[in-house]
Design a protein around this motif. Structure first.
Motif, PDB file in Angstrom:
ATOM      1  N   VAL A   1       0.863  -1.185   0.000  1.00 29.56           N
ATOM      2  CA  VAL A   1       0.000   0.000   0.000  1.00 29.56           C
ATOM      3  C   VAL A   1       0.895   1.228   0.000  1.00 29.56           C
ATOM      4  O   VAL A   1       1.746   1.384   0.872  1.00 29.56           O
TER       5      VAL A   1
ATOM      6  N   ASN B   1      -2.446   5.979  -0.631  1.00 33.42           N
ATOM      7  CA  ASN B   1      -3.570   5.038  -0.524  1.00 33.42           C
ATOM      8  C   ASN B   1      -3.941   4.471  -1.890  1.00 33.42           C
ATOM      9  O   ASN B   1      -5.104   4.468  -2.296  1.00 33.42           O
TER      10      ASN B   1
ATOM     11  N   LEU C   1      -7.514   3.121  -2.820  1.00 29.13           N
ATOM     12  CA  LEU C   1      -8.000   2.419  -1.628  1.00 29.13           C
ATOM     13  C   LEU C   1      -8.664   3.444  -0.719  1.00 29.13           C
ATOM     14  O   LEU C   1      -8.442   4.649  -0.854  1.00 29.13           O
TER      15      LEU C   1
ATOM     16  N   THR D   1      -6.038   3.611   4.644  1.00 24.09           N
ATOM     17  CA  THR D   1      -5.562   2.232   4.480  1.00 24.09           C
ATOM     18  C   THR D   1      -4.059   2.150   4.717  1.00 24.09           C
ATOM     19  O   THR D   1      -3.560   1.209   5.339  1.00 24.09           O
TER      20      THR D   1
ATOM     21  N   LYS E   1      -3.031   1.764   8.266  1.00 25.89           N
ATOM     22  CA  LYS E   1      -3.444   0.549   8.965  1.00 25.89           C
ATOM     23  C   LYS E   1      -2.768  -0.709   8.436  1.00 25.89           C
ATOM     24  O   LYS E   1      -2.512  -1.647   9.171  1.00 25.89           O
ATOM     25  N   TYR E   2      -2.488  -0.749   7.130  1.00 26.52           N
ATOM     26  CA  TYR E   2      -1.970  -1.974   6.526  1.00 26.52           C
ATOM     27  C   TYR E   2      -0.761  -1.676   5.640  1.00 26.52           C
ATOM     28  O   TYR E   2      -0.776  -0.717   4.881  1.00 26.52           O
TER      29      TYR E   2
ATOM     30  N   VAL F   1      -1.835  -5.466   1.046  1.00 27.07           N
ATOM     31  CA  VAL F   1      -3.158  -6.028   0.818  1.00 27.07           C
ATOM     32  C   VAL F   1      -3.015  -7.099  -0.263  1.00 27.07           C
ATOM     33  O   VAL F   1      -1.972  -7.218  -0.908  1.00 27.07           O
TER      34      VAL F   1
ATOM     35  N   ILE G   1      -8.148  -7.528   2.617  1.00 27.89           N
ATOM     36  CA  ILE G   1      -7.163  -7.655   3.695  1.00 27.89           C
ATOM     37  C   ILE G   1      -6.809  -9.134   3.843  1.00 27.89           C
ATOM     38  O   ILE G   1      -7.695  -9.964   4.027  1.00 27.89           O
TER      39      ILE G   1
ATOM     40  N   ILE H   1     -12.018  -4.444   0.662  1.00 27.26           N
ATOM     41  CA  ILE H   1     -12.011  -3.006   0.927  1.00 27.26           C
ATOM     42  C   ILE H   1     -12.192  -2.191  -0.346  1.00 27.26           C
ATOM     43  O   ILE H   1     -12.451  -0.986  -0.272  1.00 27.26           O
TER      44      ILE H   1
ATOM     45  N   HIS I   1     -13.481   6.937  -2.236  1.00 21.75           N
ATOM     46  CA  HIS I   1     -12.166   6.932  -1.600  1.00 21.75           C
ATOM     47  C   HIS I   1     -11.558   8.323  -1.497  1.00 21.75           C
ATOM     48  O   HIS I   1     -10.412   8.466  -1.077  1.00 21.75           O
TER      49      HIS I   1
END
Length: 513
Positions: free
Chosen positions: A319, A323, A334, A338, A341-342, A345, A359, A366, A384
Motif C-alpha cells: 500500500v 492510498n 483504496l 488504508t 493501517k496496513y 493487501v 485484507i 475493501i 475513496h
C-alpha cells in the motif's frame, strides 16, 4: 616537433618536404613556424591542463571531500545544486571531476565493508533455501517477454530445482512449486529458508512472523519449519542467491523463448545436464552425486494436498502512502487511511475483468475496480476521496453526530484537529468508519478513555473500541453459564464491532489489535 622543424629548415628543406618527412600536414608546419620559442612554450604549457567547468568550485568540493571522505559524487552533485541554483552541469561530469580530485589529492573514499566469515555447510537433509528471480528474454517474433522463476537448493549437496512462469507468481503458484520440488527431491528438509517475499510473509513483527493466510495454511498442513532472512541481509541465504545468478547467466542468457511449457522442459534438462552435474566451485563435487547420499536424510512427504480447493489465488501488493496499489502498470485507489493501517493487501482478478482488493488476514474486501485498457492510469473510486464539499468544521459536526454525547465528541475531535492539523480530514474519515455499526455505549466509553489517556489519533480511537469490545464480551462470557442465550449475542456484537469473530470453541482468542 617544433625543434625538428627548425633544424630541417636550417638544413635547406622546404616546408612541404618537412611536412612529408615528419608525417604532418603543411598547415601544422606553417602554424609552428609562426610562433617564437617563448610563444611555443606557453602554448605547450596551456595544453597540459584544460579548463574544466567545475574549476570555479574546486576548493569548495575539496573542502567537502576532506571533511567527509566517504562522500559520494552524487551527494556532491546535490550539494552543488542546492548551493548554486543556476548551475547547469551533468551528474556524470561531477562524478568524473570528483574522481580526478580524489586521485590528484590522494583523498581515498572511506567505506564500511561488511565482515564475512565462512560457515560450514549444514548436515544432510537439514536445510533448503528458496528465492525468486526474473529475466527478460527475446521471443521468436523478436519481441521481449518477462519471465519469473522460483528456485530451490539443498544447502548441503547444492542439488537444485526451478520452475518458470510467464506471469507474476501467486501464493498458490508458490505452494504448487513447493509440492513439485518435494517430488523432485523425494522429500523435504528439516528447515526451509526464505527471503521476505510478499507472497509468503506479511510482516517480520519483531521475529514473530506473520505469514500470508494461504501460506500459513500450507505451512501447517505440511509441517514446514521455516526461517525468514532479515531485511537487507541477502548473505544469510547466499547459496540460493548464487543459484539465481547461475540460472540467469548460464541457462537463460541469450536463450530464445517460445512458450512456457517448452521453456520449463528445457530448464529441467539443463538441471540434469549442467545445473546439478557440473562440479560445484566451492564443494568441488557434483551436486547430483552428493544428493544420492543426502536424499536418504530427507523427511518423507506422503499425504497429498488439494491445493486447488484449499488455497485461494492471491497476489500481495504494497500500500503506497497515497492510498493506492499498483497492478499491471496502473494505480488503483483504496479507502483513505488504508496506508496507516496496513502495509500490504491482497488482490484477485475475476473473470469479469474486475480487481478485488482485500485484507489478507481477515478476507475483508475493501475495494473493487474495473480493470481498464491501457497503462499509466489512475483508477479511483469517488468514495475513496476526501469530503471536499464541506469545510473541516462541518466535517467535525458530521462525525460528532454519530455519538450519543455530542458535546464530548466535539471536544475530542477538536483535540484531534489540534494534534493533527495537516491530516485532520483523514483522521475524521477513519473515525467515521470506526463508528459505523458500533454500540453507543462503547463509543461513549471510548471517547472518555481517549480523553483520559490523551490519545488523540484515529488509530488509537479504533484500538480503544476493540479493547472495550473485548472486555464487554468477556463480561458476557462470565454470564454464559447463567444464561446461554447471551453467548450468541456476544458473538454477534463482537462481529459488528470488530469485523470478525474473536470467539472460537467457547474461548476468547488473540486479536490483531
Amino acid at each position: 616537433m617544433y625543434m625538428e622543424i627548425k633544424q630541417l629548415l636550417k638544413q635547406g628543406f622546404s616546408q612541404t618536404k618537412i611536412a612529408e618527412k615528419l608525417g604532418v600536414s603543411r598547415t601544422t608546419v606553417y602554424r609552428h613556424l609562426k610562433r617564437s620559442p617563448s610563444e611555443m612554450a606557453e602554448w605547450v604549457d596551456s595544453l597540459q591542463y584544460k579548463k574544466k567547468k567545475l574549476d570555479p568550485y574546486k576548493e569548495l568540493i575539496l573542502s567537502w571531500l576532506r571533511m567527509h571522505p566517504d562522500m559520494s559524487a552524487a551527494q556532491v552533485y546535490d550539494w552543488l545544486l542546492e548551493k548554486y541554483k543556476d548551475l547547469t552541469v551533468g551528474e556524470s561530469t561531477v562524478r568524473t571531476y570528483v574522481k580526478a580530485l580524489r586521485e590528484e589529492y590522494k583523498i581515498n573514499k572511506e567505506t564500511s565493508p561488511r565482515m564475512y566469515e565462512a560457515i560450514p555447510d549444514p548436515p544432510m537433509g537439514e536445510q533448503m533455501q528458496v528465492d525468486f528471480g526474473h529475466t527478460r528474454q527475446k521471443t521468436v517474433d523478436n519481441k521481449e517477454a518477462k519471465l519469473n522463476f522460483i528456485a530451490f537448493v539443498l544447502s548441503h549437496s547444492r542439488q537444485k530445482y526451478k520452475e518458470w512462469l510467464d506471469r507474476p507468481f501467486t501464493t498458490r503458484d508458490v505452494i504448487q512449486a513447493h509440492e513439485n520440488a518435494f517430488k523432485w527431491y523425494g522429500g523435504m528438509t528439516n528447515e526451509i529458508v526464505y527471503d521476505q517475499d510478499s507472497l509468503i510473509v506479511v510482516s517480520e513483527n519483531g521475529g514473530d512472523l506473520i505469514l500470508t493466510k494461504e501460506f500459513q495454511q500450507y505451512r501447517e498442513s505440511r509441517g514446514i519449519n521455516l526461517r525468514v532472512c532479515r531485511k537487507a541481509d541477502p548473505e544469510s541465504k547466499g547459496k540460493i542467491e548464487n543459484v539465481v545468478g547461475f540460472i540467469k547467466q548460464n541457462y537463460a542468457k541469450h536463450r530464445v523463448f517460445h512458450d512456457i511449457d517448452s521453456w520449463n522442459e528445457q530448464g529441467w534438462e539443463w538441471l540434469n545436464r549442467t545445473g546439478n552435474y557440473k562440479i560445484h566451485n566451492t564443494t568441488k563435487k557434483r551436486p547430483f552425486e552428493v544428493f544420492l547420499l543426502e536424499k536418504q536424510h530427507l523427511k518423507p512427504v506422503s499425504k497429498n494436498i488439494d491445493i486447488q480447493n484449499n488455497y485461494e489465488i492471491s497476489i500481495a501488493r504494497c500500500v503506497h502512502k497515497d492510498n493506492t496499489i499498483r497492478y499491471q502498470s496502473n494505480r488503483y485507489s483504496l479507502p483513505l487511511g488504508t496506508y496507516n493501517k496496513y502495509e500490504k493487501v491482497c488482490i484477485k482478478e475475476t473473470e469479469t475483468k474486475e480487481l478485488v482488493i482485500y485484507i489478507p488476514d481477515t478476507g475483508e474486501i475493501i475495494a473493487k475496480h474495473s480493470i481498464p485498457e491501457g497503462k499509466g492510469l489512475l483508477i479511483k473510486d469517488k468514495k475513496h476521496s476526501r469530503d471536499r464539499t464541506k469545510g473541516v468544521g462541518a466535517f467535525i459536526n458530521t462525525v460528532a453526530e454519530r455519538f450519543e454525547d455530542k458535546e464530548l465528541a466535539f471536544k475530542y475531535l477538536e483535540m484531534v484537529r489540534e494534534k493533527n492539523p495537516r491530516y485532520i480530514k483523514d483522521q475524521l474519515q477513519i473515525i467515521l468508519r470506526e463508528t459505523k455499526g458500533s454500540d453507543n455505549e462503547v463509543l461513549t466509553k471510548a471517547l472518555a478513555e481517549c480523553l483520559k489517556r490523551n490519545l488523540y489519533s484515529a488509530t488509537d480511537f479504533g484500538d480503544i473500541i476493540v479493547y472495550l469490545a473485548i472486555n464487554f464480551c468477556m463480561k458476557w462470557q462470565l454470564r454464559e453459564y447463567e444464561n446461554p442465550y447471551l453467548y450468541p449475542y456476544a458473538m454477534s456484537l463482537t462481529r459488528s464491532l470488530y469485523g470478525h469473530e474473536i470467539w472460537q470453541h467457547g474461548k476468547l482468542v488473540a486479536c490483531q489489535a
